[in-house]
Design an enzyme around this catalytic site. Structure first.
Site, PDB file in Angstrom:
ATOM      1  N   ARG A  42      -5.733   3.231 -15.483  1.00 14.55           N
ATOM      2  CA  ARG A  42      -6.118   3.792 -14.215  1.00 14.55           C
ATOM      3  C   ARG A  42      -6.820   5.571 -14.521  1.00 14.55           C
ATOM      4  O   ARG A  42      -7.577   5.805 -13.365  1.00 14.55           O
ATOM      5  CB  ARG A  42      -5.001   4.447 -13.673  1.00 14.55           C
ATOM      6  CG  ARG A  42      -4.702   2.456 -12.816  1.00 14.55           C
ATOM      7  CD  ARG A  42      -2.828   2.794 -12.376  1.00 14.55           C
ATOM      8  NE  ARG A  42      -2.949   3.181 -11.358  1.00 14.55           N
ATOM      9  CZ  ARG A  42      -2.733   5.220 -10.672  1.00 14.55           C
ATOM     10  NH1 ARG A  42      -2.304   5.636 -11.224  1.00 14.55           N
ATOM     11  NH2 ARG A  42      -3.238   5.237  -9.544  1.00 14.55           N
ATOM     12  N   GLY A  89       0.888  -1.460   0.062  1.00 10.90           N
ATOM     13  CA  GLY A  89      -0.319  -0.279  -0.239  1.00 10.90           C
ATOM     14  C   GLY A  89       0.267   1.157  -0.112  1.00 10.90           C
ATOM     15  O   GLY A  89      -0.018   2.315  -0.208  1.00 10.90           O
ATOM     16  N   CYS A 141     -14.055   4.198 -27.783  1.00 15.66           N
ATOM     17  CA  CYS A 141     -14.989   5.264 -28.410  1.00 15.66           C
ATOM     18  C   CYS A 141     -16.096   5.180 -26.919  1.00 15.66           C
ATOM     19  O   CYS A 141     -16.901   4.331 -26.485  1.00 15.66           O
ATOM     20  CB  CYS A 141     -15.871   4.342 -29.193  1.00 15.66           C
ATOM     21  SG  CYS A 141     -15.346   3.911 -30.376  1.00 15.66           S
ATOM     22  N   GLU A 179       4.080  -6.326   1.588  1.00 14.97           N
ATOM     23  CA  GLU A 179       3.316  -7.343   0.579  1.00 14.97           C
ATOM     24  C   GLU A 179       3.465  -6.311  -0.641  1.00 14.97           C
ATOM     25  O   GLU A 179       2.295  -5.571  -1.326  1.00 14.97           O
ATOM     26  CB  GLU A 179       2.284  -7.804   0.679  1.00 14.97           C
ATOM     27  CG  GLU A 179       1.751  -8.618   1.556  1.00 14.97           C
ATOM     28  CD  GLU A 179       0.502  -9.027   2.206  1.00 14.97           C
ATOM     29  OE1 GLU A 179      -0.575  -8.699   1.226  1.00 14.97           O
ATOM     30  OE2 GLU A 179       0.143  -9.920   1.867  1.00 14.97           O
TER      31      GLU A 179
HETATM   32  C1  PLP Z   1      -2.893  -5.260  -4.331  1.00 17.30           C
HETATM   33  C2  PLP Z   1      -2.652  -5.629  -2.851  1.00 17.30           C
HETATM   34  C3  PLP Z   1      -1.174  -5.530  -2.229  1.00 17.30           C
HETATM   35  C4  PLP Z   1      -0.629  -4.602  -2.770  1.00 17.30           C
HETATM   36  O1  PLP Z   1      -0.957  -3.249  -3.127  1.00 17.30           O
HETATM   37  P1  PLP Z   1       0.160  -1.981  -3.435  1.00 17.30           P
HETATM   38  O2  PLP Z   1      -0.538  -1.027  -3.042  1.00 17.30           O
HETATM   39  O3  PLP Z   1       0.563  -2.008  -5.263  1.00 17.30           O
HETATM   40  O4  PLP Z   1       1.361  -1.974  -2.810  1.00 17.30           O
HETATM   41  C5  PLP Z   1      -0.576  -6.347  -1.081  1.00 17.30           C
HETATM   42  N1  PLP Z   1      -1.599  -7.050  -0.634  1.00 17.30           N
HETATM   43  C6  PLP Z   1      -2.929  -7.509  -1.219  1.00 17.30           C
HETATM   44  C7  PLP Z   1      -3.262  -8.041  -0.442  1.00 17.30           C
HETATM   45  C8  PLP Z   1      -3.413  -6.669  -1.772  1.00 17.30           C
HETATM   46  O5  PLP Z   1      -4.662  -6.922  -2.522  1.00 17.30           O
END
Ligand code: PLP
Length: 438
Positions: free
Chosen positions: A327, A252, A361, A288
């Site tokens: 995005r 995140g 489109c 993550e």
């Molecule tokens: C999408 C996701 C991430 C990565 O999020 P980022 O904002 O790209 O770092 C990590 N863990 C889980 C469970 C996710 O769904």
């Protein structure tokens, strides 16, 4: 122009380079639209996580699980696997990609964690047979299903519960996942009861606690608040004789998409969180990250097809579109758009204002609105910060073949995904028999 500085995508004189290669040269060789990634940029972000974790005593045992969905290119997965990464997957397909990308690299399956609210039995089987590190379980029903599938295979499934700590990450609502109202995770108040249930099920082994509160988060505070709530839960579980071996802090962390964004540096994000763990029992620490590892390591190269001046607005119609980079249409997201060759036109003030739009489109098909750009048809543009949630979210809408992808490494360019051709787009389709005539 207040643009994001990147040492890996920078102007030399007036020419935009990827590492040591002019982007115009790459476009001439491989065509547009084209994703271009920098190996050095990918590696540098990885090392920033790695070094911060290695230096802190609370994370002597740490694992960086790259969130595959941000960019699931085999070449990028392979690069991270060689660096020792684990992977955060959200489907069986992503697991198969990770395995295909890491053939010959030892131990990768054992560094995979499996997140997501909708794991099917087939996906659970695949992951159990591969021997993944942990399932991040998101509901009571999933616990029961995983227990049953593991029992049938004669295996024990390692589990964390993905806890929803109810903190507001202050990001776009579509990428905010840790609030009470989200479909993700288990409300923290219900977690102790579900941990007891998990501990009692015969084919599950409770390993850790996991959370992931959202994406493109630009301050440390929501992470710190989430961790505080996780640690309170951990203490409660240990009192109830449910030992916890690892703590997964999720991903995140945001990236700068424009000069005014100021996300924390990686060490400024991790160090205060690791400090919160000082004095506690040693845990394996997992993160993550997705976007932060790859987002600013890629650009989308595109060519201006037409200029369409208007009374109210000028349009620059480019050969990339919302199907290539979703995005802006999906989240009203901003991407800097830079000319690949700055010219006299670019320095003559003031530049006209363009909406930079694709050929699809849909009125939502834009990559940037109201951009001051001095353009001519045929010019190349670089849509910056496109390495995350670009190619991985792309589609064939309007029967558009997806972009090719290039990895630049110093002065070398590698084609890591060739451009699709049109016949491939309908290769899986078939015609029904001709209707019988009366
Ligand atoms: C999408 C996701 C991430 C990565 O999020 P980022 O904002 O790209 O770092 C990590 N863990 C889980 C469970 C996710 O769904």
């Amino acid at each position: 122009m207040n643009t994001v500085a990147s040492p890996h995508f920078a102007y030399r004189q007036d020419t935009l380079y990827a590492e040591n290669v002019p982007l115009a040269q790459i476009a001439a060789r491989f065509g547009t639209p084209l994703y271009v990634y920098s190996r050095a940029a990918l590696t540098a972000q990885w090392q920033a996580f790695q070094q911060t974790l290695a230096q802190h005593p609370a994370s002597a045992d740490a694992l960086i699980c790259y969130a595959v969905k941000a960019n699931s290119s085999l070449a990028i997965l392979n690069l991270f696997a060689r660096l020792g990464a684990g992977f955060d997957i959200v489907s069986g397909g992503e697991l198969q990609r990770v395995l295909a990308a890491s053939a010959g690299i030892a131990g990768v399956a054992g560094r995979v964690v499996f997140s997501g609210v909708g794991k099917t039995e087939a996906e659970m089987e695949l992951a159990l047979n591969a021997g993944i590190l942990c399932f991040n379980v998101e509901s009571a029903a999933e616990l029961d299903r995983l227990n049953a599938v593991a029992g049938r295979l004669g295996k024990t499934a390692p589990v964390s519960l993905r806890v929803n700590p109810d903190v507001d990450p202050q990001t776009h609502p579509y990428i905010s996942t840790g609030l009470k109202t989200a479909k993700f995770g288990i409300p923290i108040a219900e977690a102790p009861r579900l941990y007891e249930r998990a501990a009692a099920l015969p084919h599950l082994a409770v390993e850790g606690i996991d959370c992931h509160i959202g994406s493109q988060i630009l301050s440390v505070a929501p992470f710190a608040e989430a961790l505080e709530r996780l640690l309170a839960l951990l203490d409660l579980l240990e009192k109830r004789n449910i030992p916890i071996r690892h703590l997964d802090l999720g991903g995140g962390l945001g990236i700068p998409y424009q000069g005014t964004d100021a996300p924390p540096e990686i060490d400024a994000y991790l160090t205060p969180l690791l400090d919160q763990l000082t004095g506690r029992k040693k845990l394996k620490i997992m993160v993550e990250p997705g976007r932060r590892l790859v987002g600013n390591a890629g650009v989308l190269l595109t060519k201006v097809e037409y200029l369409k001046p208007g009374e109210e607005k000028n349009f620059a119609i480019i050969d990339a579109a919302m199907n290539d980079l979703m995005r802006p249409a999906l989240y009203q997201a901003w991407h800097d758009i830079l000319p690949v060759q700055r010219s006299q036109r670019q320095s003559d003030a003031p530049a006209p204002i363009f909406d930079v739009v694709g050929p699809v489109c849909e009125s939502g098909d834009f990559l940037g609105l109201s951009r001051p750009l001095a353009l001519a048809a045929g010019d190349l543009l670089a849509v910056m910060s496109a390495g995350a949630y670009g190619m991985s979210m792309s589609s064939n809408y309007n029967s558009r073949p997806r972009a090719a992808e290039i990895l630049v490494d110093g002065d070398k360019t590698h084609l890591i995904r060739r451009r699709e051709n049109i016949a491939e787009l309908y290769a899986l389709e078939s015609l029904p028999p001709a209707p019988e005539t009366a």
